[in-house]
Design a protein around this motif. Structure first.
Motif, PDB file in Angstrom:
ATOM      1  N   GLY A   5     -60.266 -50.390  74.718  1.00  0.00           N
ATOM      2  CA  GLY A   5     -58.832 -49.785  74.434  1.00  0.00           C
ATOM      3  C   GLY A   5     -58.428 -49.472  73.212  1.00  0.00           C
ATOM      4  N   GLU A   6     -59.559 -49.756  72.077  1.00  0.00           N
ATOM      5  CA  GLU A   6     -59.338 -49.681  70.663  1.00  0.00           C
ATOM      6  C   GLU A   6     -58.859 -48.157  70.187  1.00  0.00           C
ATOM      7  OE1 GLU A   6     -58.823 -52.144  68.896  1.00  0.00           O
ATOM      8  OE2 GLU A   6     -59.885 -53.908  69.792  1.00  0.00           O
ATOM      9  N   TRP A   7     -58.531 -48.268  68.972  1.00  0.00           N
ATOM     10  CA  TRP A   7     -58.168 -46.882  68.301  1.00  0.00           C
ATOM     11  C   TRP A   7     -59.484 -46.823  67.329  1.00  0.00           C
ATOM     12  CZ3 TRP A   7     -54.849 -46.692  63.225  1.00  0.00           C
ATOM     13  CH2 TRP A   7     -55.255 -45.625  62.546  1.00  0.00           C
ATOM     14  N   LEU A   8     -60.087 -45.589  67.584  1.00  0.00           N
ATOM     15  CA  LEU A   8     -61.364 -44.860  66.958  1.00  0.00           C
ATOM     16  C   LEU A   8     -60.969 -43.797  66.138  1.00  0.00           C
ATOM     17  CD1 LEU A   8     -64.551 -45.412  66.288  1.00  0.00           C
ATOM     18  CD2 LEU A   8     -64.890 -43.963  67.936  1.00  0.00           C
ATOM     19  N   HIS A   9     -61.355 -43.833  64.792  1.00  0.00           N
ATOM     20  CA  HIS A   9     -61.247 -42.489  64.003  1.00  0.00           C
ATOM     21  C   HIS A   9     -62.584 -42.185  63.683  1.00  0.00           C
ATOM     22  CE1 HIS A   9     -59.526 -39.667  61.482  1.00  0.00           C
ATOM     23  NE2 HIS A   9     -60.341 -40.108  60.479  1.00  0.00           N
ATOM     24  N   THR A  10     -62.785 -40.703  63.600  1.00  0.00           N
ATOM     25  CA  THR A  10     -64.069 -40.066  63.389  1.00  0.00           C
ATOM     26  C   THR A  10     -64.031 -38.747  62.680  1.00  0.00           C
ATOM     27  OG1 THR A  10     -66.172 -39.194  64.133  1.00  0.00           O
ATOM     28  CG2 THR A  10     -64.211 -38.748  65.511  1.00  0.00           C
ATOM     29  N   PHE A  11     -64.775 -38.571  61.625  1.00  0.00           N
ATOM     30  CA  PHE A  11     -64.739 -37.144  60.982  1.00  0.00           C
ATOM     31  C   PHE A  11     -65.918 -36.284  61.581  1.00  0.00           C
ATOM     32  CE2 PHE A  11     -63.252 -40.251  57.496  1.00  0.00           C
ATOM     33  CZ  PHE A  11     -61.990 -39.695  57.532  1.00  0.00           C
ATOM     34  N   PRO A  12     -65.416 -35.544  62.507  1.00  0.00           N
ATOM     35  CA  PRO A  12     -66.827 -34.940  63.594  1.00  0.00           C
ATOM     36  C   PRO A  12     -67.559 -33.835  62.599  1.00  0.00           C
ATOM     37  CG  PRO A  12     -64.617 -34.180  64.267  1.00  0.00           C
ATOM     38  CD  PRO A  12     -64.334 -35.512  63.173  1.00  0.00           C
ATOM     39  N   GLU A  13     -67.004 -33.561  61.477  1.00  0.00           N
ATOM     40  CA  GLU A  13     -67.854 -32.412  60.567  1.00  0.00           C
ATOM     41  C   GLU A  13     -69.117 -33.181  60.184  1.00  0.00           C
ATOM     42  OE1 GLU A  13     -65.153 -29.596  58.057  1.00  0.00           O
ATOM     43  OE2 GLU A  13     -64.377 -31.481  57.951  1.00  0.00           O
ATOM     44  N   GLY A  14     -69.023 -34.505  59.929  1.00  0.00           N
ATOM     45  CA  GLY A  14     -70.288 -35.379  59.462  1.00  0.00           C
ATOM     46  C   GLY A  14     -70.565 -35.805  58.364  1.00  0.00           C
ATOM     47  N   LYS A  15     -69.930 -34.830  57.287  1.00  0.00           N
ATOM     48  CA  LYS A  15     -69.903 -35.134  55.853  1.00  0.00           C
ATOM     49  C   LYS A  15     -68.866 -34.457  55.162  1.00  0.00           C
ATOM     50  CE  LYS A  15     -73.909 -33.311  55.499  1.00  0.00           C
ATOM     51  NZ  LYS A  15     -75.375 -33.065  54.912  1.00  0.00           N
ATOM     52  N   VAL A  16     -68.651 -34.818  54.031  1.00  0.00           N
ATOM     53  CA  VAL A  16     -67.513 -34.270  53.158  1.00  0.00           C
ATOM     54  C   VAL A  16     -67.850 -32.868  52.940  1.00  0.00           C
ATOM     55  CG1 VAL A  16     -66.569 -34.339  50.761  1.00  0.00           C
ATOM     56  CG2 VAL A  16     -66.869 -36.341  52.114  1.00  0.00           C
ATOM     57  N   TYR A  17     -66.699 -32.016  52.918  1.00  0.00           N
ATOM     58  CA  TYR A  17     -66.803 -30.677  52.731  1.00  0.00           C
ATOM     59  C   TYR A  17     -65.527 -30.256  51.808  1.00  0.00           C
ATOM     60  CZ  TYR A  17     -67.220 -25.579  53.181  1.00  0.00           C
ATOM     61  OH  TYR A  17     -67.288 -24.219  52.920  1.00  0.00           O
ATOM     62  N   GLN A  18     -65.670 -29.877  50.789  1.00  0.00           N
ATOM     63  CA  GLN A  18     -64.537 -29.238  49.906  1.00  0.00           C
ATOM     64  C   GLN A  18     -64.655 -27.843  49.844  1.00  0.00           C
ATOM     65  OE1 GLN A  18     -64.303 -31.744  46.248  1.00  0.00           O
ATOM     66  NE2 GLN A  18     -63.713 -33.473  47.725  1.00  0.00           N
ATOM     67  N   GLY A  19     -65.168 -27.036  50.465  1.00  0.00           N
ATOM     68  CA  GLY A  19     -65.275 -25.501  50.437  1.00  0.00           C
ATOM     69  C   GLY A  19     -63.907 -25.048  50.772  1.00  0.00           C
ATOM     70  N   PRO A  20     -63.955 -23.489  50.416  1.00  0.00           N
ATOM     71  CA  PRO A  20     -62.990 -22.706  50.983  1.00  0.00           C
ATOM     72  C   PRO A  20     -62.613 -22.717  52.306  1.00  0.00           C
ATOM     73  CG  PRO A  20     -64.624 -21.211  50.221  1.00  0.00           C
ATOM     74  CD  PRO A  20     -65.018 -22.629  49.997  1.00  0.00           C
ATOM     75  N   GLU A  21     -63.418 -22.769  53.195  1.00  0.00           N
ATOM     76  CA  GLU A  21     -63.175 -22.531  54.765  1.00  0.00           C
ATOM     77  C   GLU A  21     -62.650 -23.818  55.331  1.00  0.00           C
ATOM     78  OE1 GLU A  21     -66.517 -22.209  53.241  1.00  0.00           O
ATOM     79  OE2 GLU A  21     -66.378 -19.983  53.082  1.00  0.00           O
ATOM     80  N   PRO A  22     -61.540 -23.577  56.209  1.00  0.00           N
ATOM     81  CA  PRO A  22     -61.003 -24.976  56.716  1.00  0.00           C
ATOM     82  C   PRO A  22     -61.759 -26.063  57.383  1.00  0.00           C
ATOM     83  CG  PRO A  22     -59.795 -22.567  57.207  1.00  0.00           C
ATOM     84  CD  PRO A  22     -61.141 -22.388  56.719  1.00  0.00           C
ATOM     85  N   ILE A  23     -62.810 -25.731  58.136  1.00  0.00           N
ATOM     86  CA  ILE A  23     -63.429 -26.619  58.744  1.00  0.00           C
ATOM     87  C   ILE A  23     -64.790 -26.103  59.132  1.00  0.00           C
ATOM     88  CG2 ILE A  23     -62.581 -26.073  61.064  1.00  0.00           C
ATOM     89  CD1 ILE A  23     -62.132 -29.212  61.449  1.00  0.00           C
ATOM     90  N   ARG A  24     -65.942 -26.939  59.097  1.00  0.00           N
ATOM     91  CA  ARG A  24     -67.128 -26.700  59.305  1.00  0.00           C
ATOM     92  C   ARG A  24     -67.241 -26.894  60.921  1.00  0.00           C
ATOM     93  NH1 ARG A  24     -71.276 -29.291  55.600  1.00  0.00           N
ATOM     94  NH2 ARG A  24     -70.387 -31.040  56.327  1.00  0.00           N
ATOM     95  N   ARG A  25     -68.468 -26.461  61.569  1.00  0.00           N
ATOM     96  CA  ARG A  25     -68.814 -26.921  62.870  1.00  0.00           C
ATOM     97  C   ARG A  25     -68.757 -28.345  63.189  1.00  0.00           C
ATOM     98  NH1 ARG A  25     -72.873 -27.887  66.327  1.00  0.00           N
ATOM     99  NH2 ARG A  25     -74.325 -28.377  64.717  1.00  0.00           N
ATOM    100  N   LEU A  26     -68.144 -28.858  64.158  1.00  0.00           N
ATOM    101  CA  LEU A  26     -68.324 -30.134  64.623  1.00  0.00           C
ATOM    102  C   LEU A  26     -69.515 -30.727  65.495  1.00  0.00           C
ATOM    103  CD1 LEU A  26     -64.525 -30.694  65.687  1.00  0.00           C
ATOM    104  CD2 LEU A  26     -65.256 -30.447  63.453  1.00  0.00           C
ATOM    105  N   LYS A  27     -69.769 -31.980  65.017  1.00  0.00           N
ATOM    106  CA  LYS A  27     -70.871 -32.403  65.767  1.00  0.00           C
ATOM    107  C   LYS A  27     -70.451 -32.875  67.429  1.00  0.00           C
ATOM    108  CE  LYS A  27     -73.014 -32.609  61.872  1.00  0.00           C
ATOM    109  NZ  LYS A  27     -74.386 -31.621  61.578  1.00  0.00           N
TER     110      LYS A  27
END
Length: 316
Positions: free
Chosen positions: A140-162
């Motif tokens: 019942g805990e809180w888990l955070h994840t960045f499903p892109e997998g790595k840092v991305y600072q490009g112009p597109e809003p978001i990459r394909r999620l894992k």
């Protein structure tokens, strides 16, 4: 790998929780200073996040997902005004890259105290540490994840999620409340190519940051598994239209009265479905389920990311 990840240090009973409290409070204070003092941050719909962090239904886990714009997204994204930073019980667990955060015993101990779970990139969704993350959700805990997998600072809003994020939701033994969060501006606080193609030693100041908290989503995992069992799935060529009316439902239904009455119903419905006969799926069908969940999160996160970028550009 077990020797390097120091799983024992992640237990709340380790040294009566004192080292964890020190680390969580210190890092929280650092995040508060950078996000709320050194920089200007606006947070939209923060009441939803605060409510879910502090008083979600008993037996339900919280899974927050966000885009990944810098190496300091976590903890800085929790440093806005009003967010609790000194209570280790309310702090998130987070998936972190084992090859970055767990390279030596000192790093491993520090990040374990900070409730970090090491993930080996490229090792797949069934690696042992994913099971550890699943254990925390089942608690019942809180888990955070960045499903892109790595840092991305490009112009597109978001990459394909894992697909790992979809697998956690589908495999969880407790109902999971999914909360998408998007942000813009942290890429200017900690740019990847600041000087000599390197990051700055310390986070930069006097930047604009926008954080957009979406609405909580429930997934009808039992319904997805039944659908995967009943249709022909051949290398993911078969596609079942996925809309909020199918398998993903907004828990608030556009209501912001703060009551969250639907959460209890969601928990009750989940356990009712779990008591029914279990649906046995093969690997291909399971991957189809993981993909459907992940792709819906992708759509929502994409919209929130575009909104965050727009808000941040308007405030600059």
């Amino acid at each position: 790998m077990d020797d390097r990840t120091l799983r024992w240090a992640a237990k709340p009973s380790h040294l009566r929780g004192i080292p964890r409290h020190i680390v969580i409070t210190t890092i929280g204070g650092f995040a508060k200073f950078v996000t709320s003092v050194l920089n200007s941050t606006q947070v939209h719909n923060k009441e939803t996040l605060l409510k879910l962090v502090t008083s979600r239904p008993r037996g339900a886990s919280l899974l927050t997902v966000s885009n990944h714009m810098s190496t300091l997204d976590d903890p800085l994204m929790w440093g806005f005004r009003g967010f609790p930073i000194s209570n280790p019980k309310l702090s998130r667990w987070i998936l972190t890259a084992e090859d970055i955060c767990f390279t030596n015993p000192i790093y491993s101990y520090f990040f374990r105290l900070g409730k970090c779970i090491p993930i080996t990139r490229g090792a797949g969704i069934y690696q042992p540490q994913m099971n550890e993350a699943l254990d925390r959700m089942n608690d019942g805990e809180w888990l955070h994840t960045f499903p892109e997998g790595k840092v991305y600072q490009g112009p597109e809003p978001i990459r394909r999620l894992k697909w790992g994020v979809g697998s956690l939701i589908a495999r969880a033994a407790v109902p999971t409340i999914v909360l998408p969060i998007a942000h813009s501006g942290f890429e200017n606080v900690m740019p990847e190519n600041y000087m000599f193609r390197r990051r700055p030693l310390l986070p930069l100041g006097w930047k604009k940051i926008s954080i957009v908290v979406g609405e909580p989503i429930q997934f009808d995992v039992a319904g997805l598994k039944q659908a995967a069992k009943s249709i022909a799935v051949d290398s993911f060529c078969s596609q079942l239209p996925l809309t909020p009316s199918n398998f993903g439902t907004n828990l608030l239904n556009d209501s912001h009265d703060g009551t969250f009455k639907r959460f209890s119903k969601f928990v009750e419905t989940f356990h009712t479905a779990e008591r029914k006969e279990a649906v046995v799926l093969d690997k291909t069908q399971l991957k189809w389920v993981y993909r459907q969940i992940t792709e819906q999160i992708q759509v929502v996160l994409q919209e929130l990311s575009s909104k965050a970028r727009t808000l941040n550009s308007l405030s600059s």
